[in-house]
Design a protein around this motif. Structure first.
Motif, short mmCIF file in Angstrom:
data_model
loop_
_atom_site.label_atom_id
_atom_site.label_comp_id
_atom_site.label_asym_id
_atom_site.label_seq_id
_atom_site.Cartn_x
_atom_site.Cartn_y
_atom_site.Cartn_z
N TYR A 415 -66.73 -8.00 37.10
CA TYR A 415 -66.13 -8.48 38.35
C TYR A 415 -64.66 -8.09 38.35
CZ TYR A 415 -64.05 -11.82 41.65
OH TYR A 415 -63.34 -12.40 42.67
N GLU A 416 -64.28 -7.23 39.40
CA GLU A 416 -62.92 -6.70 39.45
C GLU A 416 -62.11 -7.31 40.58
OE1 GLU A 416 -63.67 -2.55 39.78
OE2 GLU A 416 -63.93 -2.29 37.61
N GLY A 417 -62.60 -8.41 41.18
CA GLY A 417 -61.82 -9.10 42.20
C GLY A 417 -62.16 -8.73 43.61
N LYS A 418 -63.13 -7.84 43.80
CA LYS A 418 -63.52 -7.46 45.15
C LYS A 418 -64.37 -8.56 45.79
CE LYS A 418 -62.07 -3.09 45.63
NZ LYS A 418 -62.21 -2.12 46.70
N VAL A 419 -64.43 -8.58 47.13
CA VAL A 419 -65.13 -9.61 47.88
C VAL A 419 -66.24 -8.96 48.70
CG1 VAL A 419 -64.93 -11.43 49.60
CG2 VAL A 419 -63.03 -10.98 48.03
N LEU A 420 -67.42 -9.61 48.67
CA LEU A 420 -68.54 -9.14 49.48
C LEU A 420 -68.42 -9.73 50.88
CD1 LEU A 420 -71.53 -9.63 47.00
CD2 LEU A 420 -70.36 -7.50 47.58
N VAL A 421 -68.60 -8.88 51.87
CA VAL A 421 -68.52 -9.30 53.26
C VAL A 421 -69.69 -8.66 54.01
CG1 VAL A 421 -67.21 -9.17 55.41
CG2 VAL A 421 -66.03 -9.59 53.25
N ILE A 476 -67.77 -10.56 33.85
CA ILE A 476 -66.79 -10.04 32.90
C ILE A 476 -65.54 -9.72 33.69
CG2 ILE A 476 -66.24 -8.22 31.27
CD1 ILE A 476 -69.28 -7.91 30.84
N VAL A 477 -64.46 -10.36 33.30
CA VAL A 477 -63.20 -10.16 34.01
C VAL A 477 -62.28 -9.30 33.17
CG1 VAL A 477 -61.21 -11.28 35.06
CG2 VAL A 477 -63.45 -12.40 35.11
N GLU A 478 -61.86 -8.16 33.75
CA GLU A 478 -60.96 -7.28 33.03
C GLU A 478 -59.60 -7.32 33.71
OE1 GLU A 478 -62.20 -3.44 31.66
OE2 GLU A 478 -64.25 -3.83 32.26
N ASN A 479 -58.60 -7.50 32.91
CA ASN A 479 -57.23 -7.48 33.42
C ASN A 479 -56.59 -6.17 33.01
OD1 ASN A 479 -57.50 -10.04 34.45
ND2 ASN A 479 -56.94 -10.97 32.48
N ASP A 480 -56.60 -5.16 33.89
CA ASP A 480 -55.92 -3.90 33.58
C ASP A 480 -55.07 -3.52 34.77
OD1 ASP A 480 -57.67 -2.88 35.48
OD2 ASP A 480 -59.13 -2.20 33.99
N ASP A 481 -54.40 -2.40 34.66
CA ASP A 481 -53.44 -2.01 35.69
C ASP A 481 -54.06 -1.09 36.73
OD1 ASP A 481 -51.53 -3.46 34.40
OD2 ASP A 481 -50.92 -1.76 33.14
N ASP A 482 -55.35 -0.77 36.55
CA ASP A 482 -55.97 0.11 37.54
C ASP A 482 -56.16 -0.62 38.84
OD1 ASP A 482 -56.11 2.10 35.67
OD2 ASP A 482 -58.16 1.58 35.03
N ILE A 513 -68.86 -5.55 27.78
CA ILE A 513 -68.52 -6.69 26.92
C ILE A 513 -68.70 -7.98 27.71
CG2 ILE A 513 -66.73 -7.77 25.54
CD1 ILE A 513 -65.46 -4.99 25.20
N LYS A 514 -69.32 -8.97 27.10
CA LYS A 514 -69.53 -10.24 27.79
C LYS A 514 -69.59 -11.39 26.78
CE LYS A 514 -74.55 -9.59 27.85
NZ LYS A 514 -75.74 -9.55 28.72
N ALA A 515 -69.35 -12.60 27.33
CA ALA A 515 -69.45 -13.80 26.51
C ALA A 515 -70.92 -14.09 26.23
CB ALA A 515 -68.82 -14.99 27.22
N VAL A 516 -71.18 -14.60 25.03
CA VAL A 516 -72.56 -14.85 24.60
C VAL A 516 -72.71 -16.34 24.28
CG1 VAL A 516 -74.34 -14.33 22.90
CG2 VAL A 516 -72.80 -12.52 23.70
N ILE A 517 -73.75 -16.95 24.87
CA ILE A 517 -74.07 -18.36 24.60
C ILE A 517 -75.50 -18.41 24.09
CG2 ILE A 517 -74.17 -20.72 25.51
CD1 ILE A 517 -71.43 -19.48 25.79
N TYR A 518 -75.72 -19.08 22.95
CA TYR A 518 -77.09 -19.20 22.45
C TYR A 518 -77.26 -20.53 21.73
CZ TYR A 518 -81.54 -18.33 20.20
OH TYR A 518 -82.83 -18.44 19.80
N CYS A 578 -60.01 -12.31 24.44
CA CYS A 578 -59.93 -11.28 23.41
C CYS A 578 -59.04 -10.15 23.92
CB CYS A 578 -61.33 -10.76 23.06
SG CYS A 578 -61.35 -9.47 21.79
N LYS A 579 -57.96 -9.86 23.21
CA LYS A 579 -57.06 -8.76 23.55
C LYS A 579 -56.55 -8.87 24.97
CE LYS A 579 -59.34 -5.59 20.34
NZ LYS A 579 -60.05 -4.30 20.18
N GLY A 580 -56.22 -10.07 25.38
CA GLY A 580 -55.65 -10.29 26.70
C GLY A 580 -56.68 -10.34 27.82
N LYS A 581 -57.93 -10.12 27.50
CA LYS A 581 -58.97 -10.18 28.50
C LYS A 581 -59.75 -11.49 28.36
CE LYS A 581 -59.65 -5.20 28.97
NZ LYS A 581 -58.49 -4.80 28.12
N VAL A 582 -60.22 -12.01 29.49
CA VAL A 582 -60.92 -13.29 29.51
C VAL A 582 -62.36 -13.05 29.95
CG1 VAL A 582 -61.05 -15.59 30.54
CG2 VAL A 582 -58.81 -14.57 30.01
N TYR A 583 -63.27 -13.61 29.20
CA TYR A 583 -64.69 -13.54 29.50
C TYR A 583 -65.22 -14.98 29.62
CZ TYR A 583 -63.75 -8.92 27.57
OH TYR A 583 -63.20 -7.70 27.31
#
Length: 591
Positions: A415-421, A476-482, A513-518, A578-583
């Protein structure tokens, strides 16, 4: 000869005879010649000669010379008559006077003639009284000699026999726990008449219940007893007196007692129980109610009377106000990825005072205890509020909050912050490049372009045909400059619309990459980690945003174990950094 006589007295013998000799008469007669011969002209006497009798004594000598001289012989009967008494007689009385007794009267015998036989007492064939009567018979001869004999005539009485009345059953006297009862026993047999006595006198007051009475007949001979019962039944109903009662609902209930309604009910024998029905009132029962007071006495008699019970208190009312999170969009709806992600639910409450609130969600979680809570649902949830007033009365109201997922999530979960319309197109010309299309289709646009689309095109948030979601999708939320958001400030749907073939030049390995729950859902123990190695931290939050766990680790892929034991059922959230990114990932806790 010289004759000298003497008078004598002789006694008749038992045969009534007496014999005398000359010698008894001679009183010294003599003769010169010496011996003399004596003779009497009468020597035998009988009862006929009783009394003085003259006799002549003749004295003769040997020369046959004789001389005579008289003398008096007095004949006496001194033998009393003989009389024999009959045996003693004993008979039973035939009446109160006694009994007629017959017997053979004794007859006297005598050496001479019995002149009289007399009786002292009752003669043969007389009615003899009860008891012993002495009967004496006396025989008297002509000389006045008498003999008496006696015997007893006993008239024996009869012991009594008594007959009791039949068992008696009566009702109590009005207002009394007793009754006055008269009765009489009768003597069936008994001489003399008996005196009848009772251990409880006739006309006495008998208590309710059964009492045994003993009657006794007594005469001179003996006693006889019998028993009977006197049963007094309590047939009198209690007198029920009621009064009106007012009660107030407290903690959701109001109760009354029989004592509150009872206004001095009475009973002639005593009250065993007093009950009121109904005795419990709940919210919604406010107003007047008719209750029944039942009074039961100690003998099981019951009577009822009604009374009015006024129940005070109020029942609250509550309504949950609708809300619009995004103007022009559906009410009571939160759109993931756009607009407020939390909403304050507001209420209107009436009916009483001192209100308390309890909010729960359709997932079974406790949400809040305030009138206007703020909620942040991740999927469609119904929120129910229960309001309680100072009387303890409750009412509920619910609001269904629809959650539409408007996030543009690719097939890798990124998920890069875009919105479905859901874009609405028409055949006319507009300022975008979609004039050649008709109908509607789903586009992905930047957050900054959403408002324009909603206002100018009548677009709706979310994919076309989107419905209220019932689950939450981890992203998966990526925080980059793109800059992946848009290609133009004026028409932000162009670039993304051209990527419908599924190509994305900005996707990389990191998007996998994603968070894992088990396990998930989890009951007790679970593990939280990341699908790739790396150093970072793991945090867990409840549905109210409170952090309940945090731990740093050098190997996120190895994960960290965490116990959900004792936690409430519902939704929780894991945040892996992890490394500035949040999952993030959603955790579902089961019972």
């Amino acid at each position: 000869p010289t004759v000298i006589t003497q008078d004598i007295t002789v006694y008749l013998d038992a045969s009534g005879n007496a014999i005398i000799t000359p010698q008894q008469i001679d009183n010294g007669s003599s003769d010169l010649s010496g011996s003399v011969a004596l003779s009497l002209d009468k020597s035998n006497f009988s009862c006929a000669e009783i009394g003085p009798n003259s006799v002549l004594l003749t004295v003769s000598d040997s020369s046959n010379n004789s001389a005579s001289a008289p003398a008096i012989v007095t004949v006496v009967d001194n033998i009393a008559p003989v009389i024999i008494a009959p045996a003693n007689i004993s008979v039973f009385a035939t009446s109160a006077l006694g009994a007629v007794v017959n017997y053979t009267a004794p007859v006297g015998t005598d050496n001479c003639l019995v002149t009289t036989v007399m009786t002292a007492g009752l003669a043969d064939g007389s009615t003899f009284p009860l008891g012993v009567t002495v009967v004496t018979y006396t025989a008297t001869d002509a000389s006045g000699n008498a003999s008496s004999v006696s015997f007893n005539v006993e008239v024996v009485g009869i012991a009594p026999e008594i007959a009791c009345p039949a068992n008696i059953t009566v009702s109590n006297d009005l207002g009394q726990c007793a009754a006055l009862v008269n009765y009489a026993a009768t003597e069936t047999v008994g001489i003399p008449a008996s005196v009848i006595t009772y251990d409880i006198a006739p006309g006495s007051s008998f208590a309710v219940g059964t009492t045994t009475v003993t009657a006794t007949a007594t005469n001179a001979v003996g006693t006889s007893s019998c028993t009977f019962t006197v049963t007094v039944n309590d047939t009198e109903l209690p007198k029920v007196i009621t009064r009106a009662v007012t009660t107030t609902i407290t903690n959701g209930v109001a109760t009354i007692t029989a004592d509150q309604v009872n206004n001095g009910s009475t009973d002639n024998c005593g009250i065993a129980s007093v009950e009121v029905s109904p005795s419990t009132f709940v919210c919604g029962d406010q107003g007047n109610h008719t209750v029944t007071l039942t009074v039961t006495d100690i003998h099981g008699n019951s009577a009822t009377q009604t009374a009015v019970v006024t129940v005070l208190g109020e029942v609250p009312t509550i309504s949950v106000n609708t809300f619009t999170a995004v103007p022009t969009q559906a009410s009571n709806t939160i759109f993931l990825g756009y607009g407020p992600q939390s909403m304050t639910l507001t209420t209107q409450t009436t009916g009483g005072s001192g209100f308390t609130y309890n909010w729960t969600s359709s997932t079974g979680e406790m949400v809040a205890s305030v009138a206007n809570p703020t909620v942040s649902p991740k999927f469609s949830t119904t929120y129910t509020v229960t309001v309680t007033n100072a009387n303890g009365c409750q009412t509920t109201s619910s609001i269904a909050v629809c959650v539409i997922d408007a996030r543009a999530i690719d097939n890798k979960g990124k998920y890069e912050g875009k919105v479905l319309v859901c874009h609405q197109e028409s055949s006319g010309n507009d300022d975008d490049d979609h004039s050649s299309r008709n109908g509607s289709h789903t586009i992905e646009i930047s957050v900054n372009a959403v408002e324009k689309h909603l206002k100018n095109h009548g677009d709706t948030l979310g994919a076309c045909g989107a419905t209220c979601t019932t689950s939450y999708v981890n992203v998966i939320v990526e925080n980059d400059d793109d800059d992946h958001n848009d290609h133009s400030d004026n028409d932000d749907d162009k670039g993304k619309d051209d990527n419908k073939n599924g190509k994305d030049d900005h996707k990389s390995k990191e998007s996998e990459i994603k968070a894992v729950i088990y396990p998930n859902p989890v009951v007790d123990e679970m593990a939280v980690g990341l699908s790739e190695k790396g150093e970072g931290s793991i945090e867990i939050y409840d549905n109210k945003g409170n952090r309940i766990f945090k731990k740093d680790t050098k190997d996120l892929k190895e994960g960290i174990k965490f116990s959900m034991k004792g936690k409430k059922t519902g939704t929780y959230y894991a945040k892996v950094t992890c490394k500035g990114k949040v999952y993030t990932a959603t955790i579902f806790k089961e019972r």
